[in-house]
Write a protein that holds these residues in place. Structure first.
Motif, PDB file in Angstrom:
ATOM      1  N   ASP A 338       0.825  -1.219   0.000  1.00 43.26           N
ATOM      2  CA  ASP A 338       0.000   0.000   0.000  1.00 43.26           C
ATOM      3  C   ASP A 338       0.861   1.272   0.000  1.00 43.26           C
ATOM      4  O   ASP A 338       0.322   2.377  -0.057  1.00 43.26           O
ATOM      5  CB  ASP A 338      -0.984   0.016   1.186  1.00 43.26           C
ATOM      6  N   VAL A 339       2.189   1.110   0.083  1.00 46.09           N
ATOM      7  CA  VAL A 339       3.063   2.283  -0.043  1.00 46.09           C
ATOM      8  C   VAL A 339       4.157   1.984  -1.069  1.00 46.09           C
ATOM      9  O   VAL A 339       4.464   0.824  -1.340  1.00 46.09           O
ATOM     10  CB  VAL A 339       3.719   2.711   1.306  1.00 46.09           C
ATOM     11  N   VAL A 340       4.718   3.061  -1.640  1.00 46.96           N
ATOM     12  CA  VAL A 340       5.746   2.885  -2.681  1.00 46.96           C
ATOM     13  C   VAL A 340       7.101   3.426  -2.216  1.00 46.96           C
ATOM     14  O   VAL A 340       7.172   4.251  -1.298  1.00 46.96           O
ATOM     15  CB  VAL A 340       5.336   3.574  -4.011  1.00 46.96           C
ATOM     16  N   LEU A 341       8.165   2.960  -2.892  1.00 42.08           N
ATOM     17  CA  LEU A 341       9.535   3.344  -2.522  1.00 42.08           C
ATOM     18  C   LEU A 341       9.884   4.686  -3.172  1.00 42.08           C
ATOM     19  O   LEU A 341      10.651   4.772  -4.115  1.00 42.08           O
ATOM     20  CB  LEU A 341      10.523   2.264  -2.971  1.00 42.08           C
ATOM     21  N   CYS A 342       9.245   5.719  -2.636  1.00 40.00           N
ATOM     22  CA  CYS A 342       9.427   7.051  -3.214  1.00 40.00           C
ATOM     23  C   CYS A 342       9.791   8.035  -2.113  1.00 40.00           C
ATOM     24  O   CYS A 342       9.663   7.714  -0.923  1.00 40.00           O
ATOM     25  CB  CYS A 342       8.130   7.512  -3.876  1.00 40.00           C
TER      26      CYS A 342
END
Ligand code: 4AD
Length: 430
Positions: A338-342
Motif C-alpha cells: 500500500d506504499v511505494v519506494l518514493c
C-alpha cells in the motif's frame, strides 16, 4: 583598454573603458556619482567637475537612467564599495539615450514589474537571482559529470505522459496527438539501460491551474536516472547533489547572496545526510500538530510540508507515500504494497518540495498490471514495457525543480523571479 566591470581588479590605477548602462545616479554641485552596470557587475563612476571640465560634467549630470555609454576612467581600490573598486571618470561617450525608463528607483507593484519583465531583468536584484540560477546549473553539470553521469536529452514533444494525464499540454504532431513533456523520466529510464547513470536538464510543461508562489506552467527540471540504484541509493545521490549545489552557490555567489540579503548561515548547514520521515509518521505528526484535515491516503499540501520542514534545519525526505496517490511506475515497498519506494524532498524555511523521486518498477508483469489499473494505453507504453523484457534491473531516479531550488537558495519568495520569462497561469507575456 576595453574591459568588463568584473575584470576591474586586474586594472587598478590603469585607464580603462567600460561599455555600460547607467543604473542610477546622484550628484552635488561639483561631483556626480554614476551607478554603472554592464551585466558582469556594478561599479560606481565618480565624476569630478574640476577634473573633467564643464562639458563632460554636464553630460554626467543630464544622463538619463538606462542610457548606454562608454565610460573611460581610472580604476581605484575602494573598500566601501561592495565590489571593492570605483572608476574615477575621465570621459563619457553616450551611445544611446534612454527616454522615460519605466522602472524608476521608487517601488513598483509585482504586476507592473511582470509586465515589464524584459526591462526588470536589468535590476540589481534580478541580476543577482539570474547569477545564482546560473551557478546552480553550472554546479549541477559539474556534480553529475564528476560522478560519471552522461547527460542525455529526452524529447520535448512526446506521445506518452509520465505524471498523469490531467496536466498535459496537448498539441498536434501533424495528424497525431502529442503532448509537451511534463518529465523526461520514461526516456531517461531507457537511456539508463544503455549508459548506466544519466541526467537531463530541460524545460517541462504542466497545465496546472495553480496560482501559488511555487507553481510555474513551464519550469526546468534536472532529472538523474541510475541503473542498479535502489531506493536508499537514490536518496544518497539526492542529498549529496543538493548539498553540493548549495555549497557551490555559497562559495561562488557571495556578492549576489548579500545583494539579496540572504541569511547564509542557514545555507551553511546544508550538508548530507538529510533527515528522513515516513509518510505514516508525517500524518501522525500533522494530526498531533492540530491538522485535523489530513488523514492517511491524502496528499500533503504546502501548509503540511511547511509544518514538517519547520522541525528541521536541513531539507527533509518524506518517504513511502500511499501507492494510490503516486504515479503508476513506482516500485511498491516489498513489505507492504500500500506504499511505494518514493520520496519527496522538502526544503527548509517554507520553500516546499524541491525534489520528487522513486525506485521504478522493474518487473514486466507488475508494470503491465499497473498500466492497466491506471487506465493507460498499453500501445503508447509498449516501448517502456519492453525495457523490462531485455535485461531489466532495479533502477531509480528523481527530478529537481530548478526554480524552486533557486527560490530557496536565493531566499526569494516567489518562483516568478527565478526564471527569466516566467509562464504563469494567465501570463504568456512578455
Ligand atoms: O514530483 P514531480 O512531478 O516528479 C516528476 O516529474 C518525476 N517524473 C521526476 C523524476 O523522477 N524523474 O516533479 C519534480 C519536481 C518537484 O519536486 C518540483 O520541484 C518541480 O519538479 N515542479 C515544479 N516546479 C515549478 N512549477 C511546477 N508547476 C512544478 N511541478 C513540479
Amino acid at each position: 583598454m576595453k574591459i568588463t566591470i568584473k575584470e576591474a581588479n586586474k586594472y587598478v590605477d590603469q585607464e580603462v573603458t567600460i561599455g555600460c548602462w547607467l543604473a542610477n545616479k546622484r550628484s552635488s554641485g561639483k561631483i556626480a556619482f554614476l551607478q554603472l552596470r554592464d551585466g558582469s557587475g556594478f561599479i560606481q563612476g565618480v565624476v569630478v567637475k574640476e577634473d573633467v571640465g564643464e562639458d563632460i560634467f554636464a553630460h554626467a549630470k543630464s544622463a538619463s537612467q538606462e542610457s548606454s555609454m562608454y565610460v573611460t576612467g581610472i580604476i581605484q581600490k575602494d573598500e566601501r564599495s561592495p565590489f571593492g573598486f570605483e572608476l574615477l571618470v575621465k570621459n563619457i561617450e553616450v551611445i544611446h539615450e534612454s527616454v522615460d525608463y519605466p522602472i524608476t528607483p521608487k517601488a513598483h507593484g509585482p504586476e507592473f514589474l511582470m509586465d515589464n519583465r524584459h526591462l526588470w531583468l536589468r535590476s540589481k536584484r534580478q541580476h543577482a537571482i539570474m547569477k545564482i540560477r546560473n551557478e546552480i546549473i553550472r554546479a549541477t553539470y559539474e556534480f553529475f559529470n564528476n560522478e560519471g553521469f552522461v547527460k542525455v536529452d529526452p524529447p520535448i514533444l512526446t506521445g506518452s505522459a509520465p505524471e498523469g494525464t490531467s496536466e498535459l499540454f496537448a498539441t498536434k504532431y501533424f495528424e497525431e496527438d502529442a503532448y509537451l513533456s511534463q518529465s523526461g523520466q520514461l526516456y531517461l529510464e531507457a537511456a539508463a539501460m544503455a549508459l548506466g547513470k544519466v541526467f537531463s536538464f530541460g524545460p517541462t510543461f504542466r497545465a496546472e491551474k495553480s496560482k501559488t508562489r511555487r507553481h510555474l506552467i513551464e519550469f526546468w527540471m534536472i532529472e538523474p536516472e541510475m541503473a542498479f540504484y535502489e531506493f536508499k541509493d537514490n536518496l544518497e545521490v539526492q542529498e549529496q547533489y543538493v548539498s553540493y549545489v548549495v555549497q557551490s552557490a555559497l562559495k561562488n555567489c557571495t556578492l549576489e547572496l548579500n545583494t539579496l540579503g540572504r541569511d547564509t548561515s542557514k545555507l551553511e548547514q546544508i550538508q548530507a545526510p538529510f533527515p528522513r520521515i515516513t509518510y505514516d509518521d508525517a500524518v501522525t505528526f500533522l494530526n498531533e500538530k492540530g491538522f485535523a484535515d489530513i488523514k492517511w491516503g491524502d496528499d500533503l499540501g504546502a501548509p503540511h510540508e511547511t509544518a514538517i520542514a519547520e522541525s528541521y534545519d536541513k531539507p527533509v525526505f518524506i518517504t513511502h507515500y500511499p501507492t494510490s496517490i503516486k504515479p503508476f511506475y513506482m516500485q511498491p515497498d516489498p513489505d507492504r504494497d500500500d506504499v511505494v519506494l518514493c520520496a519527496d524532498l522538502i526544503a527548509p524555511e517554507g520553500y516546499g518540495e524541491i525534489v520528487g523521486g522513486s525506485e521504478r518498477i522493474h518487473d514486466f508483469g507488475l508494470l503491465e498490471k499497473r498500466i492497466e489499473e491506471y487506465g493507460l494505453s498499453k500501445e503508447a507504453y509498449k516501448w517502456y514495457l519492453e525495457l523490462r523484457q531485455y535485461g531489466s534491473v532495479p533502477h531509480s531516479g528523481f527530478g529537481l525543480g530548478l526554480e524552486r531550488t533557486v527560490a530557496w537558495i536565493s531566499g526569494v519568495e516567489h518562483v516568478r523571479e527565478t526564471i527569466p520569462f516566467p509562464r504563469l497561469l494567465n501570463r504568456l507575456y512578455p
